[in-house]
Write a protein that holds these residues in place. Structure first.
Motif, PDB file in Angstrom:
ATOM      1  N   TYR A  92       0.859  -1.186   0.000  1.00  0.00           N
ATOM      2  CA  TYR A  92       0.000   0.000   0.000  1.00  0.00           C
ATOM      3  C   TYR A  92       0.897   1.239   0.000  1.00  0.00           C
ATOM      4  N   LEU A  93       1.172   1.720  -1.201  1.00  0.00           N
ATOM      5  CA  LEU A  93       2.100   2.837  -1.407  1.00  0.00           C
ATOM      6  C   LEU A  93       1.377   3.956  -2.132  1.00  0.00           C
ATOM      7  N   ALA A  94       1.968   5.123  -2.165  1.00  0.00           N
ATOM      8  CA  ALA A  94       1.409   6.236  -2.940  1.00  0.00           C
ATOM      9  C   ALA A  94       2.361   7.417  -2.841  1.00  0.00           C
ATOM     10  N   ALA A  95       2.230   8.368  -3.761  1.00  0.00           N
ATOM     11  CA  ALA A  95       2.990   9.610  -3.642  1.00  0.00           C
ATOM     12  C   ALA A  95       2.681  10.294  -2.317  1.00  0.00           C
ATOM     13  N   HIS A  96       1.507   9.998  -1.742  1.00  0.00           N
ATOM     14  CA  HIS A  96       1.135  10.585  -0.454  1.00  0.00           C
ATOM     15  C   HIS A  96       1.945   9.993   0.712  1.00  0.00           C
ATOM     16  N   ALA A  97       2.580   8.841   0.494  1.00  0.00           N
ATOM     17  CA  ALA A  97       3.309   8.173   1.585  1.00  0.00           C
ATOM     18  C   ALA A  97       4.504   9.036   1.988  1.00  0.00           C
ATOM     19  N   ALA A  98       4.451   9.603   3.193  1.00  0.00           N
ATOM     20  CA  ALA A  98       5.416  10.628   3.579  1.00  0.00           C
ATOM     21  C   ALA A  98       6.527  10.087   4.470  1.00  0.00           C
ATOM     22  N   ARG A  99       6.187   9.132   5.339  1.00  0.00           N
ATOM     23  CA  ARG A  99       7.234   8.601   6.221  1.00  0.00           C
ATOM     24  C   ARG A  99       6.778   7.288   6.823  1.00  0.00           C
ATOM     25  N   ILE A 100       7.749   6.530   7.285  1.00  0.00           N
ATOM     26  CA  ILE A 100       7.451   5.274   7.970  1.00  0.00           C
ATOM     27  C   ILE A 100       7.468   5.571   9.470  1.00  0.00           C
ATOM     28  N   ILE A 101       6.398   5.166  10.119  1.00  0.00           N
ATOM     29  CA  ILE A 101       6.257   5.468  11.549  1.00  0.00           C
ATOM     30  C   ILE A 101       7.405   4.819  12.337  1.00  0.00           C
ATOM     31  N   ASP A 102       7.954   5.587  13.272  1.00  0.00           N
ATOM     32  CA  ASP A 102       9.056   5.159  14.143  1.00  0.00           C
ATOM     33  C   ASP A 102      10.406   5.017  13.435  1.00  0.00           C
ATOM     34  N   TRP A 103      10.481   5.390  12.195  1.00  0.00           N
ATOM     35  CA  TRP A 103      11.769   5.366  11.496  1.00  0.00           C
ATOM     36  C   TRP A 103      12.259   6.798  11.304  1.00  0.00           C
ATOM     37  N   PRO A 104      13.586   6.998  11.219  1.00  0.00           N
ATOM     38  CA  PRO A 104      14.079   8.324  10.821  1.00  0.00           C
ATOM     39  C   PRO A 104      13.510   8.658   9.441  1.00  0.00           C
ATOM     40  N   VAL A 105      13.071   9.907   9.276  1.00  0.00           N
ATOM     41  CA  VAL A 105      12.339  10.268   8.044  1.00  0.00           C
ATOM     42  C   VAL A 105      13.121   9.917   6.769  1.00  0.00           C
ATOM     43  N   PRO A 106      14.408  10.307   6.666  1.00  0.00           N
ATOM     44  CA  PRO A 106      15.099  10.022   5.396  1.00  0.00           C
ATOM     45  C   PRO A 106      15.195   8.527   5.107  1.00  0.00           C
ATOM     46  N   GLU A 107      15.411   7.739   6.141  1.00  0.00           N
ATOM     47  CA  GLU A 107      15.535   6.294   5.932  1.00  0.00           C
ATOM     48  C   GLU A 107      14.207   5.712   5.438  1.00  0.00           C
ATOM     49  N   GLY A 108      13.115   6.175   6.040  1.00  0.00           N
ATOM     50  CA  GLY A 108      11.787   5.721   5.606  1.00  0.00           C
ATOM     51  C   GLY A 108      11.510   6.116   4.167  1.00  0.00           C
ATOM     52  N   ARG A 109      11.853   7.356   3.836  1.00  0.00           N
ATOM     53  CA  ARG A 109      11.597   7.813   2.461  1.00  0.00           C
ATOM     54  C   ARG A 109      12.417   7.023   1.455  1.00  0.00           C
ATOM     55  N   LEU A 110      13.637   6.675   1.842  1.00  0.00           N
ATOM     56  CA  LEU A 110      14.457   5.892   0.904  1.00  0.00           C
ATOM     57  C   LEU A 110      13.837   4.523   0.657  1.00  0.00           C
ATOM     58  N   LEU A 111      13.349   3.878   1.709  1.00  0.00           N
ATOM     59  CA  LEU A 111      12.700   2.580   1.507  1.00  0.00           C
ATOM     60  C   LEU A 111      11.435   2.747   0.647  1.00  0.00           C
ATOM     61  N   LEU A 112      10.657   3.778   0.946  1.00  0.00           N
ATOM     62  CA  LEU A 112       9.431   4.007   0.154  1.00  0.00           C
ATOM     63  C   LEU A 112       9.765   4.242  -1.324  1.00  0.00           C
ATOM     64  N   ARG A 113      10.831   4.978  -1.569  1.00  0.00           N
ATOM     65  CA  ARG A 113      11.237   5.219  -2.973  1.00  0.00           C
ATOM     66  C   ARG A 113      11.638   3.936  -3.661  1.00  0.00           C
ATOM     67  N   ASP A 114      12.397   3.112  -2.959  1.00  0.00           N
ATOM     68  CA  ASP A 114      12.818   1.830  -3.549  1.00  0.00           C
ATOM     69  C   ASP A 114      11.602   0.974  -3.883  1.00  0.00           C
ATOM     70  N   LEU A 115      10.638   0.939  -2.960  1.00  0.00           N
ATOM     71  CA  LEU A 115       9.445   0.117  -3.194  1.00  0.00           C
ATOM     72  C   LEU A 115       8.623   0.674  -4.357  1.00  0.00           C
TER      73      LEU A 115
END
Ligand code: OGA
Ligand code: MN
Length: 295
Positions: A210-233
């Motif tokens: 469940y992804l989207a351009a709206h996906a801004a961050r992964i809860i409990d993760w440092p923001v940049p790390e979460g965004r990098l994973l979201l971008r990869d996915l």
């Protein structure tokens, strides 16, 4: 009525045999369509000249309650006068084409990013039903990505890594990616929502990213790390092997499952050609059963 489904892509999407959805009221045919949605996630119905009321009524019959907060209502008044009817067009209230710098146009350009409808709300959108009224003589297509096939294709270690993650979705985030600015009042009204990154779709039991351009961050993760994973996915899930491209004809009704897909509009010369579609989206709350129960 027995419907037949002609699959349009190796993983998903099907065109449904001729049927007039205005006449579909019986539970057995509605259940066939729901079962088709469970299997294909995107269904194309050709030749559906639905009025707005017929469109809204069919959406209710198929999937229950309608979503009326799919985005723009905080920013401007809906030209169609009903927040359950999303105006997917490049037209202003006088019927003219939107000027390049019109805020409504800038906001709508966000539909060109891969997304899933109303994931920044809770409940989010479940089925979206987009009806084509006017289409340009040049290609102005919509692409869909199968997020179940994308999930299935992930390596086991990534599946394990993403299993229990939760994601904050925010429309302010997706619009800010494009440089669109919100007032503090608008930001306040659009705080976003949290959803699991991996979902199991209740009836089919298929798992989906469940992804989207709206996906801004992964809860409990440092923001940049979460965004990098979201971008990869996102990169993984939008590879050509997972993507179906729909070329619109007037009268098409395309239904997609927002839990199982992402979609995006492709660019066209919207300063020259008129494009007018209308969307009704259902609320992702308890859903009718796809199989008719024995009576
Ligand atoms: C939508 C949408 C894409 C398009 O209606 O939700 O994203 O091609 N539309 O207009
Ligand atoms: Mn959309």
């Amino acid at each position: 009525m027995a419907l037949t489904f002609r699959q349009l892509h190796p993983h998903f999407a099907a065109e449904v045999s001729a049927v007039d959805l205005r006449q579909v009221h019986n539970e057995a045919t509605l259940a066939e369509i729901r079962a088709g949605m469970d299997e294909y996630a995107v269904l194309v119905f050709r030749g559906q000249p639905l009025s707005d009321d017929e469109h809204l009524a069919f959406a209710r019959r198929l999937d229950g309650r309608l979503h009326s907060k799919t985005g723009s209502s905080v920013l401007y008044k809906n030209r169609l006068g009903n927040e359950a009817l999303s105006d997917i067009s490049n037209v202003d209230e006088h019927g003219g084409l939107l000027k390049p710098d019109d805020r409504r146009r800038m906001y709508s350009l966000g539909n060109r990013l891969w997304h899933t409808d109303a994931s920044f709300q809770d409940p989010a959108g479940r089925y979206s039903m987009l009806s084509a009224k006017i289409v340009p003589p040049v290609s102005a297509d919509t692409e869909f990505a199968d997020m179940r096939a994308a999930y299935d294709a992930l390596p086991a270690e990534i599946k394990a890594r993403v299993e229990d993650l939760r994601v904050h979705h925010s429309i302010a985030h997706s619009r800010q990616i494009l440089g669109f600015e919100f007032s503090s009042h608008e930001q306040e009204a659009l705080k976003g929502a949290i959803h699991p990154l991996v979902r199991t779709i209740p009836r089919s039991r298929r798992r989906s990213l469940y992804l989207a351009a709206h996906a801004a961050r992964i809860i409990d993760w440092p923001v940049p790390e979460g965004r990098l994973l979201l971008r990869d996915l996102m990169e993984h899930a939008t590879q050509p092997e997972f993507v179906y491209r729909h070329a619109w004809q007037v009268g098409d009704l395309v239904i997609w499952d927002n839990r199982a897909t992402m979609h995006r509009a492709r660019p066209f010369d919207d300063g020259t050609y008129r494009r007018e579609l209308r969307r009704v989206t259902t609320l992702d709350v308890d859903q009718p059963s796809a199989v008719t129960s024995p009576s």
